[in-house]
Design an enzyme around this catalytic site. Structure first.
Site, short mmCIF file in Angstrom:
data_model
loop_
_atom_site.label_atom_id
_atom_site.label_comp_id
_atom_site.label_asym_id
_atom_site.label_seq_id
_atom_site.Cartn_x
_atom_site.Cartn_y
_atom_site.Cartn_z
N ARG A 1 26.35 -23.25 -41.92
CA ARG A 1 26.51 -24.08 -43.12
C ARG A 1 27.88 -24.76 -43.08
NH1 ARG A 1 27.96 -21.77 -49.11
NH2 ARG A 1 27.84 -23.80 -50.15
N GLU B 1 38.09 -12.32 -57.20
CA GLU B 1 37.22 -13.44 -56.80
C GLU B 1 37.78 -14.05 -55.52
OE1 GLU B 1 37.13 -16.44 -59.90
OE2 GLU B 1 36.60 -18.00 -58.45
N ASN C 1 32.43 -13.25 -53.93
CA ASN C 1 32.44 -14.69 -53.71
C ASN C 1 31.18 -15.20 -54.40
OD1 ASN C 1 32.26 -17.32 -52.93
ND2 ASN C 1 32.62 -16.95 -50.75
N TYR D 1 33.51 -23.86 -43.88
CA TYR D 1 33.33 -22.42 -44.08
C TYR D 1 33.49 -21.59 -42.81
CZ TYR D 1 31.43 -24.08 -48.52
OH TYR D 1 31.27 -24.69 -49.75
N PRO E 1 24.95 -17.48 -53.80
CA PRO E 1 24.01 -18.38 -53.15
C PRO E 1 24.57 -19.12 -51.94
CG PRO E 1 23.95 -18.70 -55.51
CD PRO E 1 25.08 -17.74 -55.24
N ASN E 2 23.72 -19.25 -50.94
CA ASN E 2 23.97 -20.02 -49.72
C ASN E 2 24.96 -19.37 -48.75
OD1 ASN E 2 22.23 -22.26 -50.33
ND2 ASN E 2 23.67 -22.77 -51.94
N HIS F 1 37.14 -17.00 -52.20
CA HIS F 1 36.42 -18.16 -51.64
C HIS F 1 36.95 -18.41 -50.25
CE1 HIS F 1 34.75 -19.14 -55.55
NE2 HIS F 1 35.93 -18.85 -56.04
N ALA G 1 28.51 -21.23 -55.54
CA ALA G 1 28.52 -22.27 -56.57
C ALA G 1 28.40 -21.70 -57.98
CB ALA G 1 27.41 -23.29 -56.31
N ARG H 1 39.18 -29.45 -53.11
CA ARG H 1 37.86 -30.06 -52.90
C ARG H 1 37.44 -30.89 -54.12
NH1 ARG H 1 33.85 -25.77 -50.67
NH2 ARG H 1 32.66 -27.71 -50.35
C1 DQA Z 1 32.67 -21.17 -51.97
C2 DQA Z 1 33.14 -22.42 -52.74
C3 DQA Z 1 32.06 -22.89 -53.71
O1 DQA Z 1 32.49 -24.06 -54.40
C4 DQA Z 1 30.78 -23.22 -52.96
O2 DQA Z 1 29.77 -23.59 -53.86
C5 DQA Z 1 30.34 -22.09 -52.08
C6 DQA Z 1 31.35 -21.41 -51.28
C7 DQA Z 1 33.69 -20.76 -50.90
O3 DQA Z 1 33.62 -19.62 -50.44
O4 DQA Z 1 34.55 -21.55 -50.49
O5 DQA Z 1 29.16 -21.79 -51.97
O6 DQA Z 1 32.55 -20.11 -52.89
#
Ligand code: DQA
Length: 150
Positions: A20, A100, A76, A25, A12-13, A102, A79, A109
């Protein structure tokens, strides 16, 4: 390694990358990151498919569809990392190694980001290197797949 089939998943997102919270990011869009990954995959002679969804169910459906036709997963989870037991179960059920990644360093964080429910079923985790996390993750995943085949 040649011919390996890798599924790259974005949660998501991550479709909002580029606009964003760029201070966290970066300024690259998801399409640009996917292009980088596809180029690296071509250089390494591996096949990659990419998929982003804001829906937990759609990500799980994509994993289930790919089962039996895959050698590894790079994800990735956004959240969902921090709370999605159903995504974790689908990843575990896939039966293939997963890495995994990020963009941000989740450990530097907010406390709720320090815990991943996905990490226990991953071979490893790479975070904090922006889009390089994905490229490093792809290379690490391919090395693990090759090792397991030896
Ligand atoms: C993320 C880190 C997550 O905590 C966050 O909710 C994201 C992006 C990252 O790529 O740093 O959506 O996965």
């Amino acid at each position: 390694m040649a011919g390996c089939r890798i599924l790259i998943l974005h949660g998501p997102n991550l479709n909002l990358l580029g606009r964003r919270e760029p201070e966290l990011y970066g300024r690259q869009t998801l399409a640009e990151i996917d292009q980088l990954l596809k180029k690296r995959a071509r250089d390494l002679d591996v096949q990659v498919g990419t998929f982003q969804s804001n829906s937990e169910g759609a990500l799980i459906d994509r994993i289930q569809e790919a089962m039996g036709h895959l050698d590894g997963i790079l994800i990735n989870p956004g959240a969902l990392t921090h709370y999605s037991y159903s995504l974790r179960d689908a990843l575990a059920a896939s039966g293939v190694p997963l890495v995994e990644v990020h963009l941000s360093n989740i450990f530097a964080r907010e406390p709720f980001r320090h815990h991943s429910v996905v990490s226990p079923v991953a071979v490893g985790i790479i975070c904090g290197f922006g889009e390089e996390s994905y490229l490093l993750g792809l290379e690490a995943l391919l090395k693990m797949i090759t090792k397991r085949q030896d």
